[in-house]
Scaffold this active site. Structure first.
Site: not given
Ligand code: PLP
Length: 380
Positions: A314, A34, A266, A132
């Site tokens: 930036m 992802k 800045y 969650r």
């Molecule tokens: C992102 C994610 C993982 C991977 O988690 P890591 O800590 O990066 O290994 C596994 N399962 C779900 C549902 C996730 O959203």
């Protein structure tokens, strides 16, 4: 044109990390790709992961899963963050597995399957304590409805899964609690006649810390990129035998001598203590360099660390090269990692973990926030 900044991705390191983690656990792996492969590139990472022996891919979004299919990937893919308004029909037609965290999702997905005339592959998600994703109070109703839809041919329950909240804290009793909740949720599903192919719970931290949570498949994210799931609880990449895959470098835009007592950047948040040489680095917060990073992060130029001085802008930030530096405009400055052709010790290079600690975040955020305008270069 020469790039002003580059993200260098060592695909060989990703393959090695996957092989190592699979050998250590003896379990099949789902590579989590992802967020553009945690900033490392969706398709190159997915292909490397599969070639190293991962058998599944996992993404958050349907768009990500579709991009994998468009890129020619035929391996099973799960997408687990799919609002009920998503285009499930196209997901089902492309054989993308969909996570189901609620009755509302089950209804949306079965109605897409009905109109398409094709069975959807699904993974029922239970909330075991993170509050969650996943079904909590709805779980019993979810499994019985899923069984009914499966009997009518609209879905096939391929998996049951959940996610840990504190897997980086090895031995924490909350992990046991989640594990027990998970086992009873799976037992309940089996009791109504659901027999999933894969039961999966472990993220990287649990894959490393807790063999009891491995079940049929490990969902490996951060560790395949060679990063520690939690530096403070689990230690560095090196300690975990993982090889970071990402280096970042940018050109030094300008080098100049600055007298003691000069404000830098800045807000004048830093003042030079002595006469020194400053370097302006051609990357800034719009590229993903954290604006609040303090002087415990910086760049490696040649063999030498040059810490950040003043606020990150930036498109640029300033480092203190030191009065005797021989750095010149156009040289590479390594933000993460080092030039393999310089003689260096890995201890002296900055890491995703050092940037995370300099900006009060985690290595996950450091690698995923690097902007698309920074070119990715693949090696290995
Ligand atoms: C992102 C994610 C993982 C991977 O988690 P890591 O800590 O990066 O290994 C596994 N399962 C779900 C549902 C996730 O959203």
């Amino acid at each position: 044109m020469e790039n002003r900044a580059e993200v260098l991705i060592d695909l060989g390191a990703i393959r090695e990390n996957i092989k190592y983690l699979m050998a250590k656990s003896g379990k099949p792996a789902l590579a989590v790709v992802k967020a553009d492969g945690y900033g490392h590139g969706l398709l190159p990472v997915a292909k490397s992961a599969l070639s190293a022996g991962a058998s599944w891919l996992g993404v958050a979004l349907l768009e990500e899963a579709k991009a994998l299919r468009q890129g020619g990937i035929n391996a099973p893919i799960i997408a687990w963050l799919t609002p009920v308004t998503d285009d499930f029909a196209s997901a089902i037609s492309e054989d993308i597995d969909i996570a189901i965290p609620s009755l509302a999702h089950l209804e949306a997905i079965t109605s897409a399957a009905r109109s398409l005339g094709k069975c959807a592959r699904v993974h029922l998600e239970v909330d075991t304590g993170m509050s969650r994703g996943g079904a909590l109070n709805e779980w019993s109703e979810l499994v019985s409805s899923a069984k009914a839809y499966q009997d009518s041919g609209l879905i096939k329950v391929i998996g049951i899964w959940s996610h840990f909240a504190r897997a980086d804290e090895a031995g924490h009793e909350f992990n046991n609690k989640q594990l027990e909740n998970f086992k009873s949720a799976v037992a309940e599903a089996k009791s109504v006649g659901i027999t999933p192919e894969v039961i999966h719970l472990s993220n990287s931290a649990a894959a490393i810390n807790d063999a009891d949570s491995h079940f049929d498949l490990l969902r490996l994210g951060i560790a395949i990129y060679g990063l520690s799931p939690d530096f403070s609880h689990m230690g560095s990449s090196e300690k975990l035998n993982l090889k970071p895959a990402m280096s970042i470098r940018a050109r030094i835009h300008l080098v100049k001598d600055i007298p003691a007592g000069s404000q830098v950047g800045y807000g004048g948040s830093a003042i030079t203590k002595v006469d020194t040489k400053l370097g302006v680095i051609a990357m800034g917060y719009s590229d993903g360099i954290p604006r609040n990073a303090n002087s415990s992060a910086g760049v490696l130029v040649g063999n030498k660390r040059a810490p950040i001085i003043g606020r990150v802008s930036m498109d640029q930030f300033v480092v203190d090269l030191g009065r005797d530096s021989s750095a010149k405009a156009g040289d590479w400055a390594y933000i993460i990692g080092s030039n393999p052709s310089d003689s260096y010790t890995s201890a002296s290079s900055y890491t995703a973990d050092s940037w995370a600690s300099a900006s009060a975040t985690i290595n996950y955020e450091i690698v995923t926030r690097i902007a698309a305008r920074v070119k990715r270069i693949y090696q290995g």
